[in-house]
Design an enzyme around this catalytic site. Structure first.
Site, PDB file in Angstrom:
ATOM      1  N   SER A 181     -14.526 -22.522  12.047  1.00  0.00           N
ATOM      2  CA  SER A 181     -15.563 -23.144  13.053  1.00  0.00           C
ATOM      3  C   SER A 181     -15.128 -24.622  12.978  1.00  0.00           C
ATOM      4  CB  SER A 181     -16.907 -22.685  12.905  1.00  0.00           C
ATOM      5  OG  SER A 181     -17.791 -23.179  13.871  1.00  0.00           O
ATOM      6  N   ASP A 239     -11.793 -18.513  14.360  1.00  0.00           N
ATOM      7  CA  ASP A 239     -12.683 -18.476  15.201  1.00  0.00           C
ATOM      8  C   ASP A 239     -13.333 -19.828  16.078  1.00  0.00           C
ATOM      9  OD1 ASP A 239     -13.890 -16.203  16.733  1.00  0.00           O
ATOM     10  OD2 ASP A 239     -15.967 -16.816  16.042  1.00  0.00           O
ATOM     11  N   HIS A 271     -18.956 -14.119  14.086  1.00  0.00           N
ATOM     12  CA  HIS A 271     -18.277 -15.452  14.102  1.00  0.00           C
ATOM     13  C   HIS A 271     -17.832 -15.705  12.944  1.00  0.00           C
ATOM     14  CE1 HIS A 271     -17.778 -19.721  14.683  1.00  0.00           C
ATOM     15  NE2 HIS A 271     -18.571 -19.976  14.271  1.00  0.00           N
TER      16      HIS A 271
END
Length: 405
Positions: A209, A235, A367
């Site tokens: 992230s 991701d 996620h």
């Protein structure tokens, strides 16, 4: 992009699920902690590695299958916190004195064996270095000589920022991308000095992230020289990240502001499907919270978030703008692992068709890929390292040498 190229890309990516949010949401009725109600809590078993993940194809999809994992040995079926000491050998507090501040960088590390690679891991916004705990265990299984270094950004975990006179700085912290990437490169060099390495080992940078833009920026700057073999981004892509920014405040408003206990916080993360691996949640979630001052919170809800994500809003655009361009242009091998998206932006679509990077998709993960499926993630990144290991290259003999024989 021509119509033919666009059609090819859409056909190639059509089977993928919808894009995830940077901060995952769970939409349902609110539970007793102010969070989201889901089905009865059932800790999820970690999936074992799939044969697809060892493929050399630049694009592949890995589905979840039930099999034994090295992390199964620390999987009792409760919600009590687990210690990080089963995942990393040591933790360090490394002092970094700058002209206007003093940063005490907190890291978790298992040093590499001589000549072994070092996987440098950077978490996402609001997370901590322990989000890579089970990944670190699985990576050591996949590559026994490898080391793992999981860093914690300023304003996260136990990293502390002080003013030049030694006073701890209160929030909000400066979380600009330039400063975060400088923190990461400085931390790596501080670890080198701490462990008395003559030179840096071969490094693979891994960022989840927010960590994705940070490791990409470090690779783009080239401050670590030829030590960086490649970088993996987990991701996050620029296009979907910028779209998701509009919903981040909704997510932050929907999650609980405090918890009565660490076990209840772990339960919320697993019930809301924020984390789909209960063992990882039991290790990482406690590091996201601390017992706040009694005067500022209810007596029955003493555990509050370490990182106030709302105050980071002014940096959100800064983190992700230009990510795709830098990801494609920085030196080193490139790996993008997604939990499922059909919205690669134009630059990444073209780069994928040109074979500029490896794309791997885990459609069954959430996620937090490295927490939900640490075994598969470690296997893919270990294979990525092997393909980019310069020492593994065997060059053919020179023509003049053959003529001498």
């Amino acid at each position: 992009m021509s119509d033919l190229q666009r059609s090819f890309a859409k056909a190639k990516l059509a089977y993928l699920p919808q894009e995830p949010l940077l901060f995952p949401t769970a939409i349902a009725e609110k539970d007793e902690y102010g969070g989201e109600e889901t089905d009865e809590l059932q800790p999820l078993a970690e999936s074992g590695p799939s044969e697809d993940s060892s493929s050399t194809s630049s694009t592949s999809s890995t589905s979840s299958t039930s099999s034994a994992s090295s992390t199964d040995t620390i999987r009792p079926n409760t919600l009590e916190p687990l210690p990080w000491t089963e995942c990393f050998a040591q933790e360090y507090y490394l002092e970094n004195v700058r002209s206007n501040e003093i940063v005490i960088h907190h890291v978790y590390i298992t040093p590499p064996a001589p000549e072994g690679p070092l996987f440098v891991l950077h978490h996402g916004a609001g997370s901590s270095g322990l989000s890579f705990s089970l990944f670190a265990v699985e990576m050591r299984e996949a590559l026994p000589s490898a080391g793992v270094l999981s860093v914690e950004a300023r304003g996260h975990g136990e990293t502390v920022v002080k003013s030049s006179d030694g006073q701890i700085k209160d929030e909000p912290h400066d979380l600009s991308l330039d400063l975060l990437s400088s923190d990461l490169s400085d931390t790596i060099q501080l670890v080198q000095a701490k462990l008395h390495w003559v030179r840096l080992p071969d490094i693979v940078l891994v960022g989840h992230s927010l960590g994705g833009p940070i490791v990409t920026d470090v690779a783009m700057r080239g401050v670590l020289g030829s030590a960086v073999l490649g970088y993996a981004v987990l991701d996050v892509v620029e296009g979907s990240a910028m779209d998701a920014l509009q919903q981040m405040n909704l997510y932050l408003a929907s999650r609980p502001k405090s918890f009565p206990s660490l076990a209840s916080a772990i339960e919320w993360h697993t019930r809301s499907r924020t984390l789909r691996n209960s063992t990882s949640a039991r290790i990482s979630v406690p590091s996201l919270l601390y017992q706040g001052p009694a005067a500022s919170i209810p007596e029955d809800q003493p555990w509050i978030w370490r990182t106030n994500l709302s105050v980071t809003e002014r940096y959100w655009q800064n983190w992700f703008t230009g990510l795709s361009k830098k990801f494609l242009e920085a030196k080193g091998g490139k790996l993008l692992i997604l939990a499922g998206t059909d919205r690669l932006d134009k630059e990444l679509m073209i780069g994928q068709m040109q074979g500029k990077y490896q794309l791997q998709v885990f459609p069954d993960a959430g996620h937090f890929i490295q927490e939900d499926q640490p075994g598969k993630t470690a296997m893919v990144i270990a294979d990525f390292y092997r393909r980019n290991d310069n020492r593994a290259l065997v060059l053919p003999p020179k023509v003049q040498d053959l003529l001498k024989k």
